[in-house]
Design a protein around this motif. Sequence first.
Motif, PDB file in Angstrom:
ATOM      1  N   ARG A   1      91.112  40.052   9.572  1.00  0.00           N
ATOM      2  CA  ARG A   1      92.393  40.698   9.295  1.00  0.00           C
ATOM      3  C   ARG A   1      92.667  41.811  10.302  1.00  0.00           C
ATOM      4  O   ARG A   1      91.795  42.627  10.577  1.00  0.00           O
TER       5      ARG A   1
ATOM      6  N   SER B   1      85.568  40.182   8.689  1.00  0.00           N
ATOM      7  CA  SER B   1      86.987  40.023   8.374  1.00  0.00           C
ATOM      8  C   SER B   1      87.726  39.746   9.666  1.00  0.00           C
ATOM      9  O   SER B   1      87.383  40.300  10.713  1.00  0.00           O
TER      10      SER B   1
ATOM     11  N   ASN C   1      85.026  37.758  -3.874  1.00  0.00           N
ATOM     12  CA  ASN C   1      84.525  37.122  -5.095  1.00  0.00           C
ATOM     13  C   ASN C   1      83.043  37.426  -5.325  1.00  0.00           C
ATOM     14  O   ASN C   1      82.231  36.529  -5.548  1.00  0.00           O
ATOM     15  N   TYR C   2      82.736  38.703  -5.204  1.00  0.00           N
ATOM     16  CA  TYR C   2      81.397  39.248  -5.451  1.00  0.00           C
ATOM     17  C   TYR C   2      80.359  38.787  -4.436  1.00  0.00           C
ATOM     18  O   TYR C   2      79.154  38.858  -4.697  1.00  0.00           O
TER      19      TYR C   2
ATOM     20  N   GLU D   1      83.759  42.280   0.618  1.00  0.00           N
ATOM     21  CA  GLU D   1      83.262  41.536  -0.544  1.00  0.00           C
ATOM     22  C   GLU D   1      84.373  40.602  -0.995  1.00  0.00           C
ATOM     23  O   GLU D   1      85.478  41.047  -1.293  1.00  0.00           O
TER      24      GLU D   1
ATOM     25  N   SER E   1      92.089  45.200   8.935  1.00  0.00           N
ATOM     26  CA  SER E   1      90.849  45.181   8.142  1.00  0.00           C
ATOM     27  C   SER E   1      90.167  46.546   8.075  1.00  0.00           C
ATOM     28  O   SER E   1      89.922  47.188   9.104  1.00  0.00           O
ATOM     29  N   TYR E   2      89.823  46.962   6.859  1.00  0.00           N
ATOM     30  CA  TYR E   2      89.064  48.213   6.685  1.00  0.00           C
ATOM     31  C   TYR E   2      87.654  48.056   7.258  1.00  0.00           C
ATOM     32  O   TYR E   2      87.081  49.014   7.769  1.00  0.00           O
ATOM     33  N   ASN E   3      87.106  46.855   7.158  1.00  0.00           N
ATOM     34  CA  ASN E   3      85.742  46.654   7.659  1.00  0.00           C
ATOM     35  C   ASN E   3      85.695  46.672   9.182  1.00  0.00           C
ATOM     36  O   ASN E   3      84.775  47.243   9.770  1.00  0.00           O
TER      37      ASN E   3
END
Length: 193
Positions: free
Chosen positions: A15, A13, A81-82, A79, A18-20
């Motif tokens: 961002r 990510s 769109n899966y 993730e 971003s959490y990741n």
Amino acid sequence: MNESVKILGIAGSLRKGSYNRAALRSAQKLLPDSARMEIFELDGIPPFNQDLETQPPSAVSEMKSEIRSADAILFVTPEYNYSVPGVLKNAIDWASRPHGDNAWDGKPAAIMGASIGMFGTARAQYHLRQIFVYLNMYALNRPEVMIPSAADKFDATGNLVDEDTRKRIKELMLALTNWTLRLKYTQKKLAAA
Ligand code: FNR
């Protein structure tokens, strides 16, 4: 064994909040004494263009040399769109090329991921594992660290505030370190045989 394991951490990510990326920074603080981690940010990596694969942009060459100098890779994937976000897949594709110059080849790798949904990137993680097959990366099977409801697990400045998630990331870092040392030991034995 007192050998130090060098892990390269890559989050999929760009961002700011971003959490990741926050989870990756947390992992860096939860390493066993026998490991250290550098983080490679993907914001300088341009879209893949096969016309340039034999003379890639400097950011790509730098990424490939960081991958090669690492003993193991930690992927922290959102993730989308899966599946795996394009930003991460794009970086994976660059570093796998040109044919015969795959920087990922033979690297031990672990995966974790955070999503705002209920499944914590499970579907993206299994797609990433499938990609590892072609890359010839040695995926760590367990523990699986899927962080659901990420908005509840990090504070506003990206600090991990969930104790159970912290424990699981710590277990993952220990398992990746041990997996890497085990593979190194086996390779040394085979080379000496
Ligand atoms: C998402 N999100 C998402 N979440 C999920 O659990 N499964 C999914 O398939 C998707 N798909 C998806 C597609 C796209 C294009 C976006 C932008 C988002 C939501 C996702 O979990 C959320 O945006 C995370 O915060 C992304 O990770 P970072 O940027 O916080 O690290």
